[in-house]
Design a protein around this motif. Sequence first.
Motif, PDB file in Angstrom:
ATOM      1  N   LEU A 179      40.372 -64.715  55.997  1.00 28.55           N
ATOM      2  CA  LEU A 179      40.798 -64.750  54.384  1.00 28.55           C
ATOM      3  C   LEU A 179      42.275 -64.552  54.563  1.00 28.55           C
ATOM      4  O   LEU A 179      43.074 -65.014  53.875  1.00 28.55           O
ATOM      5  N   LEU A 180      42.746 -63.677  55.499  1.00 30.96           N
ATOM      6  CA  LEU A 180      44.320 -63.199  55.262  1.00 30.96           C
ATOM      7  C   LEU A 180      44.929 -64.473  55.966  1.00 30.96           C
ATOM      8  O   LEU A 180      46.189 -64.799  55.395  1.00 30.96           O
TER       9      LEU A 180
ATOM     10  N   ARG B 222      42.461 -73.169  51.154  1.00 26.93           N
ATOM     11  CA  ARG B 222      41.226 -73.777  51.922  1.00 26.93           C
ATOM     12  C   ARG B 222      41.453 -72.886  53.480  1.00 26.93           C
ATOM     13  O   ARG B 222      42.427 -73.002  53.809  1.00 26.93           O
ATOM     14  N   VAL B 223      40.298 -73.038  53.863  1.00 24.79           N
ATOM     15  CA  VAL B 223      40.294 -72.416  55.387  1.00 24.79           C
ATOM     16  C   VAL B 223      40.488 -73.615  56.367  1.00 24.79           C
ATOM     17  O   VAL B 223      39.971 -74.524  56.551  1.00 24.79           O
ATOM     18  N   SER B 224      41.725 -73.617  57.053  1.00 27.20           N
ATOM     19  CA  SER B 224      42.108 -74.824  57.891  1.00 27.20           C
ATOM     20  C   SER B 224      41.512 -74.801  59.093  1.00 27.20           C
ATOM     21  O   SER B 224      41.000 -73.643  59.638  1.00 27.20           O
TER      22      SER B 224
ATOM     23  N   THR C 288      42.965 -71.900  61.392  1.00 25.83           N
ATOM     24  CA  THR C 288      42.301 -70.629  61.187  1.00 25.83           C
ATOM     25  C   THR C 288      40.889 -70.357  61.958  1.00 25.83           C
ATOM     26  O   THR C 288      40.790 -69.383  62.435  1.00 25.83           O
ATOM     27  N   VAL C 289      40.045 -71.434  61.790  1.00 27.00           N
ATOM     28  CA  VAL C 289      38.789 -71.298  62.452  1.00 27.00           C
ATOM     29  C   VAL C 289      39.071 -71.190  63.904  1.00 27.00           C
ATOM     30  O   VAL C 289      38.414 -70.483  64.766  1.00 27.00           O
TER      31      VAL C 289
ATOM     32  N   GLY D 156      39.139 -67.959  68.663  1.00 23.75           N
ATOM     33  CA  GLY D 156      39.651 -67.499  69.902  1.00 23.75           C
ATOM     34  C   GLY D 156      39.797 -66.051  69.887  1.00 23.75           C
ATOM     35  O   GLY D 156      39.709 -65.162  70.993  1.00 23.75           O
ATOM     36  N   ALA D 157      39.800 -65.460  68.730  1.00 27.49           N
ATOM     37  CA  ALA D 157      40.000 -64.126  68.552  1.00 27.49           C
ATOM     38  C   ALA D 157      39.014 -63.310  68.994  1.00 27.49           C
ATOM     39  O   ALA D 157      38.909 -62.234  69.539  1.00 27.49           O
ATOM     40  N   SER D 158      37.501 -63.868  68.307  1.00 26.08           N
ATOM     41  CA  SER D 158      36.374 -62.931  68.703  1.00 26.08           C
ATOM     42  C   SER D 158      36.128 -63.257  70.109  1.00 26.08           C
ATOM     43  O   SER D 158      35.633 -62.141  70.741  1.00 26.08           O
ATOM     44  N   LEU D 159      36.252 -64.295  70.848  1.00 24.36           N
ATOM     45  CA  LEU D 159      36.017 -64.270  72.427  1.00 24.36           C
ATOM     46  C   LEU D 159      36.909 -63.506  73.035  1.00 24.36           C
ATOM     47  O   LEU D 159      36.770 -62.701  74.041  1.00 24.36           O
ATOM     48  N   LEU D 160      38.396 -63.491  72.653  1.00 23.03           N
ATOM     49  CA  LEU D 160      39.142 -62.549  73.349  1.00 23.03           C
ATOM     50  C   LEU D 160      38.907 -60.893  73.215  1.00 23.03           C
ATOM     51  O   LEU D 160      39.252 -60.490  74.324  1.00 23.03           O
ATOM     52  N   VAL D 161      38.533 -60.850  72.086  1.00 24.01           N
ATOM     53  CA  VAL D 161      37.886 -59.377  71.983  1.00 24.01           C
ATOM     54  C   VAL D 161      36.740 -59.002  72.825  1.00 24.01           C
ATOM     55  O   VAL D 161      36.901 -57.870  73.435  1.00 24.01           O
ATOM     56  N   GLY D 162      35.836 -59.793  73.018  1.00 16.90           N
ATOM     57  CA  GLY D 162      34.912 -59.598  73.879  1.00 16.90           C
ATOM     58  C   GLY D 162      35.211 -59.381  75.260  1.00 16.90           C
ATOM     59  O   GLY D 162      34.860 -58.704  76.041  1.00 16.90           O
TER      60      GLY D 162
END
Length: 386
Positions: free
Chosen positions: A35-36, A345-347, A350-351, A356-362
């Motif tokens: 959202l940000l 709109r979600v581009s 952004t997806v 990428g952020a979720s996988l990098l966090v893991g």
Amino acid sequence: MAFFLRLILRNLMRQRLRNGLTSLGVVVAIVAFGLLRTLVDAWYAGVEGTAPNRLITRNAVSLMFALPIHYGARIRQIDGVRVVSHITWFGGIYQDPKNFFPQFAIEPASYLALYREYLVSEQERAAFLRDRKGALAGRKLVERYGWKIGDTIPLEGTIYPGTWTFVLRGVYRGADAKTDETQFFFHWEYLNETLKRWRSARAEHVGAFVVGIDPPERAAEISAAIDDGFRNSRAETLTETEKAFQLGFVFMTEAIVAVIEIVSGVIIVIVLAVLANTMAMSVRERKREYATLKALGFGTWHLGGLIVGEALLISAIGGALGIALTFPIAAEFAVRLSNWFPIFRVSESTVVLAAGASLLVGILAAAFPVWQVWRTSVTDGLSSLG
């Protein structure tokens, strides 16, 4: 491979509540991040929708000061200029001050020739051009207020006092998702004729000129030529590309945009810390198990793969759910913020960033626990009380 996947899944299910809550934290973080990022994209939407072959000529002092209409004829004489139109901010109120939407007085034929991304049927275009009191509105704006072709739309003037009535003659839609469909256009001549009857000093003046050029590579040269032509006049001009013009509005609030971008990064760091703590707790509880696996011949790479796989699975599940939830939540925000952010709109970028952020966090969350397992010997692991 199947054997390791089964081990990862069994490890994941051993602490269902803890891992479930951690995954939920990833969901919340990815939704907030998405959202940000969408809000930042919305801030720059006006910039993204610009064209390289359009220049904006305005008063050098400020946009608050108008330019004489006769400047247009002199601008047309400059080499490289193909089309000259003009636009004037109206700033009226429709029913309630909360019902904000952009309203502009334009020279219809030349303006629509410059902005070909505004798609309108030939029949409606012709009706708009014929009717001096006619108006052209964007699809989203028409849907918001339930207008229909032929409706009379009153606007209470703020800059130009009085009640102004327009007849909706056309509805335009955007050529792509970057086109603003919340604007309202009407004939400048209608405004100007009224101002002349009032003997207003605003008569025969426009807010800014929109200049179509060819080729776009000569933008700087043509801009300089336009401004040189009005040097030392009573109303000197400042000409810049449409993109630079829109960026000027963004730069006024760049501190806010910077804060939003920082917060989106902080959210990812926080969820990284949460997931790293979960994985560290899991490794501490399984010290003896990992030592036993080492004694049975499992290499450190195998054990590292189990830990990384579990962390990635937690973050991937949370990330996928977070991305899926971002779309309906963003759609709801788009309705609520449509007055201020017509394009929300979600581009695709952004997806990609959220995934990428979720996988990098893991991966990063598993780094320290993997290092702990690698440096722990079989003897130390078996003697552990964990």
